[in-house]
Design an enzyme around this catalytic site. Structure first.
Site, mmCIF file in Angstrom:
data_model
loop_
_atom_site.group_PDB
_atom_site.id
_atom_site.type_symbol
_atom_site.label_atom_id
_atom_site.label_comp_id
_atom_site.label_asym_id
_atom_site.label_seq_id
_atom_site.Cartn_x
_atom_site.Cartn_y
_atom_site.Cartn_z
ATOM 1 N N ALA A 135 0.819 -1.214 0.000
ATOM 2 C CA ALA A 135 0.000 0.000 0.000
ATOM 3 C C ALA A 135 0.853 1.264 0.000
ATOM 4 C CB ALA A 135 -0.923 -0.003 1.220
ATOM 5 N N LEU B 9 8.478 3.674 -1.265
ATOM 6 C CA LEU B 9 9.384 4.824 -1.252
ATOM 7 C C LEU B 9 9.584 5.310 -2.675
ATOM 8 C CD1 LEU B 9 11.465 6.615 0.400
ATOM 9 C CD2 LEU B 9 13.201 5.045 -0.523
ATOM 10 N N LYS C 248 10.073 3.128 -14.645
ATOM 11 C CA LYS C 248 9.311 3.735 -15.732
ATOM 12 C C LYS C 248 10.178 3.905 -16.970
ATOM 13 C CE LYS C 248 7.230 6.557 -12.109
ATOM 14 N NZ LYS C 248 8.344 6.334 -11.151
ATOM 15 N N ASP D 230 9.880 2.792 -5.846
ATOM 16 C CA ASP D 230 9.473 3.342 -7.142
ATOM 17 C C ASP D 230 10.571 4.251 -7.685
ATOM 18 O OD1 ASP D 230 7.316 4.293 -9.195
ATOM 19 O OD2 ASP D 230 8.125 6.130 -8.330
#
Length: 293
Positions: free
Chosen positions: A16, A19, A75, A45
């Site tokens: 949930a 960092l 990403k 992340d």
């Protein structure tokens, strides 16, 4: 403590809270990641464009926490959009992170001015998912019109859309579309940090409504905002390089906001975006070479 998980639309579980390491200098990233994992975080992340994937990987190894327990998200930057380019972007990110599999790989922006490249990039994510190189795929900073186009032209609904989301900018229409398609909303700047370092009329950390709620529970404004997100089933990635602040942001599972308090925070929405408008993200203005692993 064990972090509660959210279940993505393909059955994969994501913690949930994680960092975030946006704007974390590479020389501070290793220590921040290690501190987070030793505190109890199990989700990190990062992004190719952050320039700190290699240090995230080192922090994971230095933490002593087994890789199998850690959810890694990164990403693809717009410069690597296109089918073959994005397949190679995975190799670059995985190489820097020092892993064979990435838990969640997402497109960093919609790139409206070259959306065919965006579609090619997403189809590459679908290929990586089918091949087991990633466990889940998604997008970031996609607006309703971008999501609609993507859903029409691809086979796999995104597991997440990572968007600017905090009490002053709630994107309610977009979040409703996420719920319609089973897309998990992931909040960047979840505590409104962007209202502190951009030209903003007010800072979320100084909001009287949030401070009053925090005083009731003995919690900081940041903790109240994170709890608000969590109770709304939004996945959060607060960022900090300070070990004590990293720990504070994680300490949000021992209190519960009332429906009235949630409604009070819901009412703070100004509709004012802190980050760049998605339409201004172009290769000409924002393109940059992402180095090889």
């Amino acid at each position: 403590m064990t972090t509660p998980n959210l279940t993505l639309n393909n059955g994969v579980e994501i913690p949930a809270i994680g960092l975030g390491v946006f704007q974390t200098p590479p020389d501070e990233t290793v220590a921040a990641v290690t501190a987070a994992l030793q505190t109890g975080y199990r989700h990190i992340d990062t992004a190719a464009a952050y320039g700190n994937e290699r240090e995230v990987g080192q922090g994971i190894r230095d933490s002593g926490v087994d890789r199998s327990e850690i959810f890694i998200e990164t990403k693809v930057w717009i410069s690597d959009y296109g089918y073959e380019e994005t397949l190679h972007a995975f190799d670059k990110s995985a190489g820097k992170l020092g892993v064979d599999q990435i838990d969640l790989l997402i497109l960093h922006q919609a790139l409206p001015s070259a959306f065919e490249k965006t579609i090619g990039a997403y189809k590459a994510l679908e290929k990586l998912l089918a091949d087991g190189k990633v466990r889940a795929i998604g997008v970031s900073n996609f607006m309703p019109e971008h999501l609609t186009q993507l859903l029409e032209q691809t086979e796999t609904e995104p597991a997440v859309n990572q968007i600017e989301l905090h009490p002053y900018f709630q994107q309610k229409e977009l979040v409703a579309l996420h719920k319609e398609h089973g897309i998990t909303t992931q909040a960047w700047s979840p505590i409104g940090g962007i209202t502190s370092y951009r030209d903003s009329a007010k800072r979320s950390f100084d909001e009287p409504v949030i401070l009053a709620i925090g005083e009731k529970y003995g919690k900081s404004a940041a903790q109240v905002m994170l709890r608000w997100h969590i109770q709304n089933s939004v996945q959060v990635i607060p960022k900090s390089t300070k070990a004590e602040r990293i720990a504070e942001n994680f300490d949000v599972f021992d209190f519960h906001l009332t429906s009235e308090e949630i409604a009070q925070i819901d009412a703070l929405d100004t509709g004012v975006r802190g980050g760049p408008e998605p339409e201004v993200i172009t290769l000409e203005a924002f393109g940059r070479d992402i180095p090889e692993a």
